[in-house]
Design an enzyme around this catalytic site. Structure first.
Site, short mmCIF file in Angstrom:
data_model
loop_
_atom_site.label_atom_id
_atom_site.label_comp_id
_atom_site.label_asym_id
_atom_site.label_seq_id
_atom_site.Cartn_x
_atom_site.Cartn_y
_atom_site.Cartn_z
CD GLU A 47 16.61 -0.49 -19.43
OE1 GLU A 47 16.13 -1.07 -20.43
OE2 GLU A 47 17.15 0.63 -19.49
CB THR A 48 15.13 0.18 -11.62
OG1 THR A 48 14.22 1.24 -11.96
CG2 THR A 48 15.59 0.38 -10.18
#
Length: 295
Positions: A47-48
């Site tokens: 994830e970002t």
């Protein structure tokens, strides 16, 4: 040329190159949805996160979470890590993040000397249980013999508390060690169960001393194996409390060992008038700083 600073942190660990990696853009104003998705794909992490001004000024920020191919309503380690990065914005040690799944409260943790060590988040929704999946299908996804799945307390069960459905599966130590995602098994399972919406995250756990060991596979969304999954730890903690008779419980979960990125997730759950609510917390370590350059 537009430039956007970012930082990366290792989450649910007290040392660099352990835990789960996360990239955080502390000021994402001006980025389009497509650019956020492209940056998340470029980083190629599980994830970002992208931080924007809150809709309600009483809250700290609006936080958007993207994995490699799509936006997520809620996720665990992105909130723990983003809370760590934004800790200086806390009021009385608390941050409040607006997300698709609801409001996420983040409590900042410091040691006796006042040094920032990590955060603990509250899942935005109460525990929700979905259906059960057949043991042979769950075993096929994990690439293990069905005999390796323990059903004495529960069958493979879908659970969530604001994030995506997680299939919670108790396994033997031997099955845990042997497991690996079988992409064909995942595809057969989602084809047979429309309620999964074409996606499936498989969360295997087993008892280890007073705590748990876990592994998580989500290959259809690009995460072959995850080093630490906070949004699976919270529904698991809630589900185990649901199965028992206690008012509250706490449990440590070790994940990522097989990947060489050991993680420690401190999960807890409690019964409330609105259902079972859960939290998860852990340490964070900063790793990288840089800038993304966009035309």
């Amino acid at each position: 040329m537009r430039t956007y600073p970012f930082v990366t942190v290792d989450v649910f660990t007290d040392r660099r190159f352990g835990g789960n990696q996360l990239a955080v853009f502390p000021d994402a104003r001006g980025l389009s949805d497509a650019e956020m998705q492209s940056l998340a794909a470029e980083f190629n992490l599980s994830e970002t996160t992208f931080v924007l001004p809150p809709t309600d000024p009483a809250n700290t920020a609006r936080v958007r979470i993207f994995h490699r191919t799509a936006e997520m309503p809620f996720a665990g380690h992105p909130n723990v890590g983003t809370g760590y990065v934004l800790a200086d914005r806390a009021v009385d040690g608390v941050l409040r993040f607006e997300e698709i799944a609801g409001l996420v409260e983040v409590r900042v943790e410091r040691d006796a000397a006042g040094t920032l060590t990590g955060t603990t988040i509250s899942a935005p929704q109460a525990l929700t249980l979905g259906g059960e999946l057949p043991v042979p299908l769950a075993a096929a996804c994990a690439g293990i013999d069905p005999a390796g799945i323990i059903t004495a307390r529960h069958a493979p069960t879908l659970a969530a508390d604001g994030g995506s459905w997680r299939l919670l599966v108790e396994v033997t130590p031997e099955a845990m060690a042997a497991a690996g995602p079988d992409i064909a098994g995942f595809r057969r399972t989602v084809a047979a169960h429309a309620e999964l919406g074409g996606q499936l995250s498989l969360y295997l756990y087993r008892r280890e001393g007073a705590g748990l060991r876990a592994r998580m596979f989500s290959p259809l969304s690009g995460t072959w194996e995850d080093a630490a999954t906070g949004s699976a730890a919270t529904p698991l903690a809630g589900f185990l409390l649901h199965l028992g008779g206690e008012d509250s419980s706490a449990i440590d979960i070790v994940q990522g060992v097989e990947m060489g990125r050991p993680s420690l997730l401190r999960a807890a759950a409690r019964r409330t008038e609105g259902g079972i609510r859960a939290t998860v917390g852990g340490g964070c370590v900063p790793v990288l700083r840089g800038e993304a350059m966009l035309g």
